[in-house]
Motif scaffolding. Sequence first.
Motif, short mmCIF file in Angstrom:
data_model
loop_
_atom_site.label_atom_id
_atom_site.label_comp_id
_atom_site.label_asym_id
_atom_site.label_seq_id
_atom_site.Cartn_x
_atom_site.Cartn_y
_atom_site.Cartn_z
N VAL A 11 0.84 -1.21 0.00
CA VAL A 11 0.00 0.00 0.00
C VAL A 11 0.86 1.25 0.00
O VAL A 11 0.64 2.20 -0.77
CB VAL A 11 -0.95 -0.01 1.22
N LYS A 12 1.89 1.26 0.84
CA LYS A 12 2.78 2.43 0.93
C LYS A 12 3.51 2.67 -0.38
O LYS A 12 3.67 3.82 -0.82
CB LYS A 12 3.78 2.25 2.08
N TYR A 13 3.97 1.59 -1.01
CA TYR A 13 4.72 1.77 -2.25
C TYR A 13 3.79 2.23 -3.38
O TYR A 13 4.18 3.08 -4.20
CB TYR A 13 5.44 0.49 -2.66
N LYS A 14 2.59 1.70 -3.41
CA LYS A 14 1.62 2.16 -4.41
C LYS A 14 1.38 3.66 -4.27
O LYS A 14 1.34 4.40 -5.26
CB LYS A 14 0.30 1.40 -4.24
N GLU A 15 1.24 4.13 -3.05
CA GLU A 15 1.04 5.56 -2.81
C GLU A 15 2.28 6.35 -3.19
O GLU A 15 2.18 7.46 -3.75
CB GLU A 15 0.67 5.78 -1.34
N LYS A 16 3.45 5.80 -2.90
CA LYS A 16 4.70 6.50 -3.20
C LYS A 16 4.87 6.75 -4.69
O LYS A 16 5.32 7.83 -5.10
CB LYS A 16 5.88 5.68 -2.67
N ILE A 17 4.50 5.76 -5.52
CA ILE A 17 4.69 5.92 -6.97
C ILE A 17 3.49 6.59 -7.64
O ILE A 17 3.48 6.79 -8.85
CB ILE A 17 5.00 4.57 -7.65
N GLY A 18 2.46 6.91 -6.84
CA GLY A 18 1.29 7.60 -7.38
C GLY A 18 0.41 6.73 -8.26
O GLY A 18 -0.28 7.24 -9.16
N ALA A 19 0.40 5.42 -8.02
CA ALA A 19 -0.43 4.51 -8.82
C ALA A 19 -1.89 4.61 -8.37
O ALA A 19 -2.18 4.83 -7.19
CB ALA A 19 0.07 3.08 -8.68
N LYS A 20 -2.81 4.42 -9.32
CA LYS A 20 -4.23 4.57 -9.04
C LYS A 20 -5.01 3.27 -9.12
O LYS A 20 -6.22 3.24 -8.90
CB LYS A 20 -4.85 5.58 -10.03
N PHE A 21 -4.32 2.17 -9.45
CA PHE A 21 -5.05 0.92 -9.63
C PHE A 21 -5.61 0.41 -8.29
O PHE A 21 -5.12 0.76 -7.22
CB PHE A 21 -4.16 -0.15 -10.28
N GLN A 22 -6.66 -0.43 -8.42
CA GLN A 22 -7.30 -1.03 -7.24
C GLN A 22 -6.56 -2.30 -6.84
O GLN A 22 -6.27 -3.15 -7.67
CB GLN A 22 -8.76 -1.37 -7.58
N PHE A 23 -6.27 -2.44 -5.55
CA PHE A 23 -5.71 -3.69 -5.04
C PHE A 23 -6.83 -4.71 -4.84
O PHE A 23 -7.90 -4.37 -4.30
CB PHE A 23 -5.02 -3.46 -3.69
N LEU A 24 -6.56 -5.95 -5.23
CA LEU A 24 -7.53 -7.03 -5.09
C LEU A 24 -6.86 -8.24 -4.46
O LEU A 24 -5.69 -8.53 -4.73
CB LEU A 24 -8.10 -7.44 -6.45
N ILE A 25 -7.61 -8.98 -3.65
CA ILE A 25 -7.16 -10.26 -3.12
C ILE A 25 -8.11 -11.35 -3.62
O ILE A 25 -9.33 -11.16 -3.62
CB ILE A 25 -7.12 -10.27 -1.57
N GLU A 26 -7.53 -12.47 -4.06
CA GLU A 26 -8.33 -13.56 -4.63
C GLU A 26 -8.40 -14.73 -3.65
O GLU A 26 -7.39 -15.39 -3.40
CB GLU A 26 -7.71 -14.01 -5.95
N PRO A 27 -9.58 -15.02 -3.08
CA PRO A 27 -9.69 -16.11 -2.11
C PRO A 27 -9.61 -17.49 -2.77
O PRO A 27 -10.01 -17.69 -3.92
CB PRO A 27 -11.09 -15.90 -1.50
N LYS A 28 -9.08 -18.45 -2.00
CA LYS A 28 -9.09 -19.86 -2.38
C LYS A 28 -8.89 -20.69 -1.12
O LYS A 28 -8.02 -20.36 -0.31
CB LYS A 28 -8.00 -20.17 -3.40
N PRO A 29 -9.66 -21.76 -0.93
CA PRO A 29 -9.60 -22.46 0.35
C PRO A 29 -8.43 -23.43 0.49
O PRO A 29 -7.94 -23.66 1.59
CB PRO A 29 -10.92 -23.23 0.38
N LYS A 30 -8.00 -24.01 -0.62
CA LYS A 30 -6.98 -25.05 -0.59
C LYS A 30 -6.37 -25.17 -1.98
O LYS A 30 -6.84 -24.56 -2.93
CB LYS A 30 -7.60 -26.40 -0.20
N GLU A 31 -5.31 -25.96 -2.07
CA GLU A 31 -4.68 -26.26 -3.35
C GLU A 31 -3.93 -25.05 -3.92
O GLU A 31 -4.55 -24.15 -4.47
CB GLU A 31 -5.74 -26.74 -4.36
#
Length: 439
Positions: A220-240
């Motif tokens: 998050v800090k580095y994204k702010e530092k470089i002035g990026a505007k993209f959305q951060f996403l996390i992709e869930p998965k239970p196993k494997e």
Amino acid sequence: MAAAEEFFPGIARIQYEPSAGPGDVLCFKHYNADEVLMGRTMEDWLRFSVCYWHSFCGTGADPFGFQTLHRPWNEGTPMESAKKRLHAAFEFFTKLGVKYYTFHDRDMAPEGSTLEESNKNLDEITDLALQLQNQTGVKVLWVTCNLFAHPRYMNGAATNPDCHVLAYAGAQVKKGLDVAKKLGAENFVFWGGREGFLSIHNTDVAAELNHMAAFFKMAVKYKEKIGAKFQFLIEPKPKEPCRHQYDYDAMSVIGFLKHYGLDSHFKLNIEPNHTTLAGHSYEHDIVMASAFGMLGSVDSNTGSPDLGWDTDQFPMDIRNVTMVMKTIIEQGGLQPGGLNFDAKVRRESTDLEDLFIAHVGAMDAFARGLRNAVRIIEDGIVSEMMKKRYSSFSHGFGLKVVEGSSSLEDMEAFIKQNGEPKITSGKQEKYELIFNHYI
């Protein structure tokens, strides 16, 4: 290699032909990009994206068999084939008529013997990608880093018990964020394929979760530092590949993000095949993420419900995609996310045209699902039934509950005055029958 080399000869740009017959498979019968539904074009509602790793890096190999997909772009040195692959991909994007693609850093360019060499390879290939994007108008929906394939990550990346490995993952993500900004990516995804455990006996769960949160905060800090505007996403998965992964499902991820104060920086990229591996229904995590305002994007695929692993098939079930699109419309769309086909042709589907057929079929399925969802919403029958079912919360004592101004003492007094509640039918079969009317 000459840039004009054609990798899909004999296949022209896929056209919308609504009167085509059942045997006509290289045309759209339902997906009409310019058709306006509820004030937006179909293209804007759906925001289709082609994934790089399955469609252009996939070989058809599986744990039980060798390569079956022999592609013309996989010839030459690793860097030569990377450039061919990129030209083949953009030919595919433009002939299919999609506006977005997604990739891992190590799909795009081969990993070198050092971080510096890997970064140099990535710089060279993404320079070419930027040229092709400018020529075609195709954009990057999202970028992600492969923090699971290399042996260094066998015990995880952000949750690795060795801080040296975590530092390498951080350096790789730093470059990934730079590349995402360079290419104008609209999102950046984290998928923790090995962020979990195989045995609880050698795992300090609390420490690993704390380390993973620290890792995300650095991103998050580095994204702010470089002035990026993209959305951060996390992709869930239970196993494997892990026996248990920390990003088990939508609610697990949302709980993690809220616990560590990261929920304002991240949303979720939901893959329905992962959702069903968690024991939920196809649309479950999409609905749950949306309910919390956390649905950012969808990896549009499906699995075989009778199998216990991630098969990454193309989504063709109209019922499933209708439920997905109803949720997306009700939350106002997915932008800046989209519908990314994280799916692979079967290892038995070896013709180059099969790659087109698979995407055409899935895009047509979602187009049908979109139209179905629009009809459900515009007809208003289901919404009126739902409104009636929850009507006791719209006035009187129910409204006090919603507003947070009631107490347990108030509830006791209400029951003493009004007595036993009457039984009200849930009408499940009626809802199901009405839903089937639109399919």
